[in-house]
Design an enzyme around this catalytic site. Sequence first.
Site, PDB file in Angstrom:
ATOM      1  N   TYR A  99      28.471  19.867  70.415  1.00 33.38           N
ATOM      2  CA  TYR A  99      29.793  19.877  70.681  1.00 33.38           C
ATOM      3  C   TYR A  99      29.198  19.602  72.035  1.00 33.38           C
ATOM      4  O   TYR A  99      29.714  19.483  73.010  1.00 33.38           O
ATOM      5  CB  TYR A  99      30.374  20.447  70.083  1.00 33.38           C
ATOM      6  CG  TYR A  99      31.087  19.731  69.056  1.00 33.38           C
ATOM      7  CD1 TYR A  99      30.958  19.388  68.084  1.00 33.38           C
ATOM      8  CD2 TYR A  99      32.309  19.834  69.127  1.00 33.38           C
ATOM      9  CE1 TYR A  99      31.394  19.255  66.672  1.00 33.38           C
ATOM     10  CE2 TYR A  99      33.273  19.751  68.358  1.00 33.38           C
ATOM     11  CZ  TYR A  99      32.680  18.344  66.481  1.00 33.38           C
ATOM     12  OH  TYR A  99      33.258  18.450  66.295  1.00 33.38           O
ATOM     13  N   LYS A 149      20.088  21.347  58.148  1.00 32.11           N
ATOM     14  CA  LYS A 149      19.499  20.298  57.498  1.00 32.11           C
ATOM     15  C   LYS A 149      17.863  19.547  58.332  1.00 32.11           C
ATOM     16  O   LYS A 149      16.968  19.313  58.553  1.00 32.11           O
ATOM     17  CB  LYS A 149      20.180  19.244  58.670  1.00 32.11           C
ATOM     18  CG  LYS A 149      19.452  17.019  57.773  1.00 32.11           C
ATOM     19  CD  LYS A 149      19.362  17.197  57.094  1.00 32.11           C
ATOM     20  CE  LYS A 149      18.942  15.429  56.497  1.00 32.11           C
ATOM     21  NZ  LYS A 149      19.149  15.224  54.820  1.00 32.11           N
ATOM     22  N   ASP A 182      23.836  17.807  53.072  1.00 29.19           N
ATOM     23  CA  ASP A 182      23.948  16.524  52.072  1.00 29.19           C
ATOM     24  C   ASP A 182      24.413  16.900  50.711  1.00 29.19           C
ATOM     25  O   ASP A 182      24.888  17.049  49.944  1.00 29.19           O
ATOM     26  CB  ASP A 182      23.114  15.352  52.041  1.00 29.19           C
ATOM     27  CG  ASP A 182      21.983  16.094  51.699  1.00 29.19           C
ATOM     28  OD1 ASP A 182      21.695  17.230  52.076  1.00 29.19           O
ATOM     29  OD2 ASP A 182      20.428  14.851  51.930  1.00 29.19           O
ATOM     30  N   ASP A 206      32.400  21.023  60.942  1.00 32.18           N
ATOM     31  CA  ASP A 206      33.474  20.989  61.361  1.00 32.18           C
ATOM     32  C   ASP A 206      33.346  19.794  59.977  1.00 32.18           C
ATOM     33  O   ASP A 206      34.755  19.294  59.034  1.00 32.18           O
ATOM     34  CB  ASP A 206      33.353  19.644  62.544  1.00 32.18           C
ATOM     35  CG  ASP A 206      34.263  18.816  62.985  1.00 32.18           C
ATOM     36  OD1 ASP A 206      35.592  18.979  63.120  1.00 32.18           O
ATOM     37  OD2 ASP A 206      33.927  17.530  62.738  1.00 32.18           O
ATOM     38  N   ASP A 210      37.049  20.498  56.573  1.00 33.89           N
ATOM     39  CA  ASP A 210      37.782  19.373  56.035  1.00 33.89           C
ATOM     40  C   ASP A 210      37.449  19.094  54.238  1.00 33.89           C
ATOM     41  O   ASP A 210      38.884  19.550  53.967  1.00 33.89           O
ATOM     42  CB  ASP A 210      37.110  18.272  56.558  1.00 33.89           C
ATOM     43  CG  ASP A 210      38.284  17.655  58.360  1.00 33.89           C
ATOM     44  OD1 ASP A 210      38.594  19.448  58.768  1.00 33.89           O
ATOM     45  OD2 ASP A 210      38.745  17.071  58.554  1.00 33.89           O
TER      46      ASP A 210
HETATM   47  C1  IPM Z   1      38.761  20.960  63.897  1.00 41.62           C
HETATM   48  C2  IPM Z   1      38.949  19.729  65.140  1.00 41.62           C
HETATM   49  C3  IPM Z   1      38.132  19.426  66.720  1.00 41.62           C
HETATM   50  C4  IPM Z   1      36.513  19.769  65.997  1.00 41.62           C
HETATM   51  C5  IPM Z   1      38.493  18.401  66.955  1.00 41.62           C
HETATM   52  C6  IPM Z   1      39.804  18.194  67.211  1.00 41.62           C
HETATM   53  C7  IPM Z   1      37.636  17.783  68.242  1.00 41.62           C
HETATM   54  O1  IPM Z   1      38.887  18.574  64.088  1.00 41.62           O
HETATM   55  O2  IPM Z   1      38.848  21.951  65.278  1.00 41.62           O
HETATM   56  O3  IPM Z   1      37.970  20.996  63.446  1.00 41.62           O
HETATM   57  O4  IPM Z   1      36.243  18.959  66.060  1.00 41.62           O
HETATM   58  O5  IPM Z   1      35.651  21.103  66.827  1.00 41.62           O
HETATM   59 MG    MG Z   2      37.466  19.003  62.657  1.00 39.16          MG
END
Ligand code: IPM
Ligand code: MG
Length: 315
Positions: A99, A149, A182, A206, A210
């Site tokens: 990032y 990885k 993975d 990230d 999710d």
């Molecule tokens: C998160 C989001 C952010 C990230 C985006 C919106 C920049 O997806 O906080 O997980 O990738 O960190």
């Molecule tokens: Mg995210």
Amino acid sequence: AGGAAIDEYNDPMPDNVVDICKSSDAILLGAVGGPKWDNLTGYMRPESGLLKIRKELSAFANLRPVTVPPSLAENSPLRPESVSGLDLLTVRELTGGIYFGQPVGERGEGPKKQAWNTMIYSVEEVERVARVAFEWARKRSNKVTSVDKANVLNVSRLWRDTVKTLHETEYSDVELDHMYIDNAAMQMVINPRQFDVILTGNIFGDILSDASATLGGSLGLLPSASVGGKVGLFEPVHGSAPDIAGENKSNPLAMMLSSAMMLDTLNESEGANDIRLAINKILEAGYRSCDLWREGNILSSTSELGCLVSNAIEN
Ligand code: IPM
Ligand code: MG
């Protein structure tokens, strides 16, 4: 911050906002984007405001806890018995990795056009976030799974070696294993209850967080705390959900749970627990926003859920 700040100041995270944040006790942050700002590029994107404030606050450790109380197990895309009682914490490195790594760029035109980012970590950066993960593990079920990885990437080999060394020298009482990203993604779906604390870098965290959020049925349930600097940053993991904006339909629970995490770090644990207990109570009673609703649940709007939670706290 984000879209609102672009409209008002032509900057997704103006410096005076950063100053105000730095002189606060904590920051509670809402989602920052929307279709109106989707065509902006580079620094002008709402997301870069988010990255800037994380970096400015040195919030290098992002905590993303997922719990699935029995009342929510039915809402999971997995079989209820695979997720009921699940309690895992992802510790995602937040101010480094791909990032933020330099160089970043693009060159050329047409089919030969190239673009690149750099995934880079120093021993120091890995150590400080790994320490946060080990400390949390000691307060939980005493197990860390470090995800990387290392079979392909140099940066992951450095990650793994650093975590191993820190473990041997300071945290040998904590159970540690290593997993490739993975495989970790697959394990998250097959047997998520094997995890206690997942320690991982910025981009893997990230993605994995999710995936972990959906175990309880919805991203609308996942709070986060970004810590490490003097001032903590607390935000739901979900985005701004522009498709339902203004419809009083969105799930407010991740935001409420984020505020509970905020209260925890401000030594207001009693308030934090009140919020969590109230949320569990209304979930048990069957109230659900539309992201979680199923046959037999009571469909509730954002504001109804707000009232239900605050009433449950008062009682
Ligand atoms: C998160 C989001 C952010 C990230 C985006 C919106 C920049 O997806 O906080 O997980 O990738 O960190
Ligand atoms: Mg995210």
